[in-house]
Design an enzyme around this catalytic site. Structure first.
Site, PDB file in Angstrom:
ATOM      1  N   GLU A  49      17.993 -13.601   5.375  1.00 37.85           N
ATOM      2  CA  GLU A  49      17.785 -12.695   4.243  1.00 37.85           C
ATOM      3  C   GLU A  49      16.988 -11.504   4.738  1.00 37.85           C
ATOM      4  O   GLU A  49      15.949 -11.174   4.192  1.00 37.85           O
ATOM      5  CB  GLU A  49      16.924 -13.463   3.227  1.00 37.85           C
ATOM      6  CG  GLU A  49      17.349 -13.482   1.814  1.00 37.85           C
ATOM      7  CD  GLU A  49      16.431 -14.412   1.017  1.00 37.85           C
ATOM      8  OE1 GLU A  49      16.949 -15.112   0.146  1.00 37.85           O
ATOM      9  OE2 GLU A  49      15.215 -14.451   1.265  1.00 37.85           O
ATOM     10  N   CYS A  83      -2.881  14.594  -3.774  1.00 32.55           N
ATOM     11  CA  CYS A  83      -4.332  14.689  -3.886  1.00 32.55           C
ATOM     12  C   CYS A  83      -4.931  13.315  -3.607  1.00 32.55           C
ATOM     13  O   CYS A  83      -5.547  12.672  -4.465  1.00 32.55           O
ATOM     14  CB  CYS A  83      -4.714  15.174  -5.280  1.00 32.55           C
ATOM     15  SG  CYS A  83      -3.914  16.727  -5.666  1.00 32.55           S
ATOM     16  N   GLU A  84      -4.678  12.841  -2.423  1.00 32.99           N
ATOM     17  CA  GLU A  84      -5.100  11.513  -1.955  1.00 32.99           C
ATOM     18  C   GLU A  84      -5.279  11.661  -0.463  1.00 32.99           C
ATOM     19  O   GLU A  84      -4.341  12.057   0.233  1.00 32.99           O
ATOM     20  CB  GLU A  84      -3.948  10.511  -2.150  1.00 32.99           C
ATOM     21  CG  GLU A  84      -3.805   9.929  -3.514  1.00 32.99           C
ATOM     22  CD  GLU A  84      -4.692   8.716  -3.734  1.00 32.99           C
ATOM     23  OE1 GLU A  84      -5.458   8.345  -2.827  1.00 32.99           O
ATOM     24  OE2 GLU A  84      -4.601   8.166  -4.833  1.00 32.99           O
ATOM     25  N   GLY A 134      11.601 -11.374   7.486  1.00 31.07           N
ATOM     26  CA  GLY A 134      10.426 -11.470   8.342  1.00 31.07           C
ATOM     27  C   GLY A 134      10.675 -11.143   9.805  1.00 31.07           C
ATOM     28  O   GLY A 134       9.727 -11.042  10.582  1.00 31.07           O
ATOM     29  N   ARG A 194       4.399   3.513   3.378  1.00 27.30           N
ATOM     30  CA  ARG A 194       3.861   2.519   4.307  1.00 27.30           C
ATOM     31  C   ARG A 194       2.617   2.984   5.071  1.00 27.30           C
ATOM     32  O   ARG A 194       1.664   2.223   5.190  1.00 27.30           O
ATOM     33  CB  ARG A 194       4.944   2.029   5.268  1.00 27.30           C
ATOM     34  CG  ARG A 194       6.125   1.338   4.541  1.00 27.30           C
ATOM     35  CD  ARG A 194       7.140   0.716   5.479  1.00 27.30           C
ATOM     36  NE  ARG A 194       6.633  -0.464   6.115  1.00 27.30           N
ATOM     37  CZ  ARG A 194       6.140  -0.544   7.321  1.00 27.30           C
ATOM     38  NH1 ARG A 194       6.137   0.500   8.108  1.00 27.30           N
ATOM     39  NH2 ARG A 194       5.653  -1.657   7.792  1.00 27.30           N
ATOM     40  N   TYR A 204      -0.335   0.562   4.153  1.00 23.46           N
ATOM     41  CA  TYR A 204      -0.651  -0.449   5.159  1.00 23.46           C
ATOM     42  C   TYR A 204      -1.266   0.148   6.426  1.00 23.46           C
ATOM     43  O   TYR A 204      -1.477  -0.576   7.391  1.00 23.46           O
ATOM     44  CB  TYR A 204       0.625  -1.186   5.622  1.00 23.46           C
ATOM     45  CG  TYR A 204       1.537  -1.731   4.579  1.00 23.46           C
ATOM     46  CD1 TYR A 204       1.115  -2.759   3.724  1.00 23.46           C
ATOM     47  CD2 TYR A 204       2.848  -1.274   4.466  1.00 23.46           C
ATOM     48  CE1 TYR A 204       1.988  -3.297   2.788  1.00 23.46           C
ATOM     49  CE2 TYR A 204       3.723  -1.806   3.530  1.00 23.46           C
ATOM     50  CZ  TYR A 204       3.287  -2.822   2.703  1.00 23.46           C
ATOM     51  OH  TYR A 204       4.156  -3.358   1.786  1.00 23.46           O
ATOM     52  N   GLY A 260      15.798  -7.780   5.683  1.00 21.68           N
ATOM     53  CA  GLY A 260      15.874  -6.412   5.183  1.00 21.68           C
ATOM     54  C   GLY A 260      15.539  -5.466   6.321  1.00 21.68           C
ATOM     55  O   GLY A 260      16.370  -4.711   6.824  1.00 21.68           O
ATOM     56  N   ARG A 261      14.291  -5.579   6.760  1.00 25.15           N
ATOM     57  CA  ARG A 261      13.777  -4.668   7.787  1.00 25.15           C
ATOM     58  C   ARG A 261      14.642  -4.653   9.040  1.00 25.15           C
ATOM     59  O   ARG A 261      15.011  -3.595   9.544  1.00 25.15           O
ATOM     60  CB  ARG A 261      12.361  -5.129   8.163  1.00 25.15           C
ATOM     61  CG  ARG A 261      11.557  -4.132   8.951  1.00 25.15           C
ATOM     62  CD  ARG A 261      10.223  -4.726   9.376  1.00 25.15           C
ATOM     63  NE  ARG A 261       9.544  -5.425   8.303  1.00 25.15           N
ATOM     64  CZ  ARG A 261       8.690  -4.848   7.460  1.00 25.15           C
ATOM     65  NH1 ARG A 261       8.398  -3.573   7.593  1.00 25.15           N
ATOM     66  NH2 ARG A 261       8.115  -5.554   6.496  1.00 25.15           N
TER      67      ARG A 261
END
Ligand SMILES: *Cc1c(COP(=O)(O)O)cnc(C)c1O
Length: 421
Positions: free
Chosen positions: A272, A341-342, A230, A310, A314, A274-275
């Site tokens: 813990e 195709c999005e 976080g 991402r 988001y 990650g980012r």
């Protein structure tokens, strides 16, 4: 200003051997950052960072972090397998899963990992499944409500599927104690990508106070408190980065104020992340291959949302450096798109950049965590390669690009695809 960790000349050379799009990671940056994390928590005896494997699941990255003293945090069978194969063993592995299949608990137990139970009902599963409780067990906490720092809502744990309520976790420790568990940990992840030095210290205060309550109510002293992930990074260039030394000091103050007077000065702090460990030290490198002028200006690149989800998922901002044009004015506006195709397949919307030309290389920043890892195969698009920029400046292929053959390999059908296999 954000600066790319490779130059245009370097990328041109790399691309001769490994065509774009590719991910590239900066070993030097990863190591220096990991060392700062350990320095920030050096006041705590037994501190350990368990890198969240899901952020960047590549053995070459995990081995670098292992050399820096990190363990791994896993939440699936393959993450456990990768940790094991990289030489992590026993309590160097934390298993923090939820909605967990039996065989994953079994593998975690076999590897001697620290098992972190997400739900109260998981407690009753352990004995039938593993024969007995491991000596060390961790429980995940969810206080509900909103997680606030100085009246600012950071996140809303009440809507999160994770962890146990206060009553459940206290009851949980009582059961574990009665079952003969000897060492206890507590874990909580209450807000994501926090760009403030206050998140860990505020979380720590809440968990430390609960640890004191647990001591009173259950008669146990926790061995460790896992602050989980976080801790964020400044995706936008005008954001102030977190200062991990200040964060470590903030947790230290809370520790001295709350745990030490309660006779809990042996509690080990775990993280813990990650980012924070990887995001700034990885980039997606992609080439401009197409321009389109309709109601807006579009610059099409050879990567798409399958390589980096991402922004589509988001609306996340990722800064873009046009390699070789670092000093040119940002006087053009583009939507930078991929080929899915999005219509959400856009790495940037209305982004001001220097004037682009076909063949320009774009360095998409801060994609070293939750970047490659969140890839998929929609539209039959393939996974890119991952490269490591070593400390000596050399480049190592740490995952080759997927080929059509890989893509077709799992199909179980007569000979239909044979000519491509
Ligand atoms: C995703 C995750 C992390 C890492 O989160 P970051 O935001 O990348 O720091 C840590 N622990 C658990 C249990 C997770 O699910």
């Amino acid at each position: 200003m954000k600066k790319a960790f490779v130059t245009l000349d370097q990328v041109k050379k790399i691309a001769e051997k490994y065509p774009t799009p590719f991910y590239i990671y900066d070993e030097k940056g990863i190591r220096e950052n990991a060392r700062r994390v350990y320095q920030a928590f050096s006041w705590n005896k037994g501190f350990k960072e368990y890198f969240a494997v899901k952020a960047t699941p590549n053995p070459s990255i995990l081995k670098i972090l292992k050399e820096e003293g990190c363990g791994t945090d896993c939440s699936s069978e393959t993450e456990l397998m990768m940790s094991d194969a990289c030489g992590f063993s026993g309590h160097e592995i934390m298993f923090s899963s939820n909605d967990t299949p039996d065989k994953e608990y079994q593998l975690a137990a076999k590897l001697g990992a620290i098992i972190n139970l997400d739900d109260f009902t998981d407690i009753a599963r352990i004995e039938p499944l593993l024969g007995s409780f491991p000596e060390t067990m961790c429980l995940r906490y969810n206080p509900g409500g909103y997680f606030k720092i100085a009246n600012t809502i950071m996140d809303n744990p009440q809507d999160a599927k994770y962890g146990m309520t206060t009553d459940q976790i206290i009851e949980g420790y009582k059961i574990l104690k009665q079952k003969g568990v000897k060492h206890f940990g507590m874990h909580a992840f209450l807000a994501s990508n926090t760009v403030t030095n206050e998140y860990y210290p505020e979380l720590a205060k809440e968990l430390f106070e609960l640890a004191v309550e647990i001591k009173i109510q259950c008669g146990i002293s926790l061995d460790f408190i896992n602050l989980s992930g976080g801790v964020g990074i400044p995706y936008k260039p005008d954001q102030e980065p977190n200062d991990i030394l200040a964060i470590g000091e903030g947790v230290h103050r809370a520790f001295d104020e709350i745990l030490v007077p309660a006779g809990l000065s042996d509690v080990r702090i775990f993280t813990e992340m990650g980012r924070f460990m990887l995001a700034p030290y990885g980039a997606l490198v992609t080439k401009v291959i197409h321009f389109k002028h309709i109601y807006k200006e579009y610059a099409g690149v050879d990567a798409c949302a399958v390589n980096l989800m991402r922004p589509a998922m988001y609306g996340a901002y990722h800064h873009i450096t046009v390699l070789g044009k670092e000093d040119e004015p940002n006087d053009h506006t583009y939507d930078v798109t991929g080929s899915l195709c999005e219509n959400n397949d856009k790495f940037a919307i209305d982004r001001t950049l220097p004037e682009l030309a076909l063949g320009d290389y774009l360095f998409i920043h801060d994609t070293g965590a939750h970047g490659f890892a969140m890839g998929y195969n929609y539209n039959g698009k393939l996974w890119s390669a991952e490269l490591l920029l070593r400390e000596d400046g050399s480049v190592k292929l740490i995952r080759r690009a997927e080929t059509p053959k890989d893509y077709f390999a799992t199909l179980d059908i007569d000979d239909t695809m044979k000519k491509y296999l």
